[in-house]
Design a protein around this motif. Structure first.
Motif, PDB file in Angstrom:
ATOM      1  N   MET A 175       0.822  -1.208   0.000  1.00 35.73           N
ATOM      2  CA  MET A 175       0.000   0.000   0.000  1.00 35.73           C
ATOM      3  C   MET A 175       0.858   1.260   0.000  1.00 35.73           C
ATOM      4  N   LYS A 222      -4.657  -6.327   3.949  1.00 36.54           N
ATOM      5  CA  LYS A 222      -5.834  -5.830   3.244  1.00 36.54           C
ATOM      6  C   LYS A 222      -5.432  -4.891   2.107  1.00 36.54           C
ATOM      7  N   ASP A 223      -6.406  -4.484   1.308  1.00 40.52           N
ATOM      8  CA  ASP A 223      -6.139  -3.689   0.113  1.00 40.52           C
ATOM      9  C   ASP A 223      -5.988  -2.202   0.394  1.00 40.52           C
ATOM     10  N   SER A 224      -6.383  -1.758   1.594  1.00 43.65           N
ATOM     11  CA  SER A 224      -6.255  -0.347   1.951  1.00 43.65           C
ATOM     12  C   SER A 224      -5.993  -0.233   3.446  1.00 43.65           C
TER      13      SER A 224
END
Length: 468
Positions: free
Chosen positions: A89, A139-141
């Motif tokens: 990220m 997680k993606d964010s």
């Protein structure tokens, strides 16, 4: 424990960050750090061991060299932080306050998910802040990672994350520790202690709610996750941890301690010559007692503040006992031949208070009456590392109950928490005899809750009654 401070400013933030972080020095004395982000230079970090030197001394050179408009700082009693993390990220810095009880299970889960390694600290421990970062990075964010972290952690964890664009602030799911937001022209700050920004020109903006997540920039505070409807803020913030000028959920620490002392006095019938508080946290309780009872407040010993830190901070019990003894200097004129009533914030193991009492007797005190400002501690804290005890049996209450009940001790704990039971009276008398007090009376839990003045359902009282 520990505390953190973050700044998002249109201008250089380092001065505010330096002094705002320093205002958390009462919450930890082992590790401290600051991370800043500059629009052109990127991230820069300074981190130091502060066991033998205060924050300001260790970070003076860094204060002069760091530059940035965004920053977070932390003073910790355990792991080094803030940490600077490289992830899918992007880069971010992270600081945490709290305790992860299921850390071993979470580490194993990370290994199963092919998180290949963690940096190992002394004693084979994994840095809890690094573990939090690893969980977030699955997680993606960052927002989704913070939400996931809140659900995965057993215990409590409040988090600050610094990115190149702003600061994420995530309060513990049940709000066991505070996060407060301050505002001034061109800047916002986020902090554990509300008073930390007042002398820096900020005014109160608002307190975050339990489980709330926000994103802070110099221009706005954006709510990313609304507060939950259940709060369990730590009651010890008022009794012991909090600095007198701090407020939590709108309740000032110093005022709460006056109320605590007042209610202690209303239930008491002894007639000492004077009332005193064990420095520092016991002093305001004693003032409240004195004001309500009309018994004079005195300082029969003075804390030598230039060099001795708070006595619970050192790693070993032997060192804590030594510092507790060394830092208190007697005023014999106020002790010899006197009947003293002494208020301390709590009794944990009892070692330090027994030594203080012996010290008063040797200095000529006729009587020493002890009034702890909270109920007897029956359970070790599961959320904020209040005590370094490795076992509940380190608590003097548990040792006494074991002596009285034998194998049935665990099952009888609820009745020992009841201040109106005979078992409670028997426990108090055993503690009094063991620690050689003239008399002993603890603050009642219902009175302590009344001293705080917020809804009982919003307070964590686990260490006194075992109720989560």
């Amino acid at each position: 424990m520990g505390g953190f401070f973050g700044v998002a400013s249109r201008n250089d933030c380092v001065t505010d960050l330096f002094y705002g972080t320093d205002y958390h020095s009462h919450l930890g004395t082992r590790r401290a750090g600051m991370v800043v982000h500059h629009p052109e230079k990127g991230f820069d970090r300074a981190i130091h061991n502060i066991q033998n030197s205060p924050f300001r001394t260790k970070f003076e050179k860094d204060y002069a060299s760091l530059e940035g408009t965004l920053g977070i700082g932390c003073i910790s009693d355990y792991e080094p932080q803030p940490l600077l993390i490289a992830s899918v990220m992007g880069s971010f810095a992270i600081s945490t306050v709290g305790r992860i009880n299921n850390a071993d299970a979470l580490i194993e889960e990370c290994y199963r998910d092919r998180h290949t390694h963690f940096q190992e600290m002394s004693g084979g421990m994994i840095n809890a802040t690094e573990l939090a970062a690893a969980i977030i990075a699955t997680k993606d964010s960052i927002l989704e990672g913070l939400k996931y972290l809140q659900e995965k952690v057993e215990g409590s964890l409040s988090v600050l994350i610094l990115t190149k664009d702003g600061i994420y602030a995530s309060r513990d799911k049940f709000g066991r520790t505070p996060i407060v937001i301050g505002q001034k022209e061109g800047a916002f700050c986020v902090t554990f202690e509300s008073f930390a920004y007042l002398n820096l020109g900020y005014s109160d903006y608002r307190e975050m709610g339990p489980g709330e997540i926000v994103f802070v920039t110099p221009d706005e505070v954006k709510v990313l996750k609304a507060p939950g409807d259940k709060m369990k803020i730590c009651s010890f913030l008022w009794v012991y941890y909090g600095y007198p000028t701090a407020s939590y959920e709108g309740v000032n620490v110093e005022h709460m301690r006056y109320e605590c002392g007042r209610l202690l006095a209303e239930r008491d019938d002894v007639k000492p010559d004077s009332v005193a508080g064990v420095p520092d946290s016991g002093i305001a309780h004693a003032m409240g007692y004195s004001n309500a009872s009309g018994i004079p407040f005195t300082r029969p010993f003075i804390k030598y503040t230039p060099t001795w830190p708070r006595s619970f901070m050192p790693t070993t019990q032997r060192e804590r006992n030594l510092i507790a003894h060394m830092k208190l200097v007697p005023v014999h004129k106020l002790i010899k031949g006197k009947k003293l009533l002494l208020i301390d914030d709590s009794i944990v193991r009892g070692t330090q208070l027994r030594e203080t009492t012996e010290f008063l007797y040797k200095s000529g005190a006729k009587e020493v009456h002890i009034r702890p400002a909270c109920p007897p501690l029956l359970y070790g804290c599961k959320y904020l590392n209040f005590s370094r005890s490795n076992s509940d049996m380190d608590l003097i209450t548990r040792r006494v109950i074991q002596k009285l009940e034998g194998d049935n001790a665990e099952a009888k704990l609820p009745v020992y928490a009841d201040p109106d039971s005979q078992e409670y009276a028997n426990m108090i008398e055993e503690i009094r005899k063991e620690l050689n007090f003239t008399s002993l009376r603890f603050h009642r839990l219902d009175d302590m809750i009344k001293s705080i003045g917020i809804e009982p359902c919003k307070l964590c009282t686990y260490c006194w009654n075992g109720k989560e």
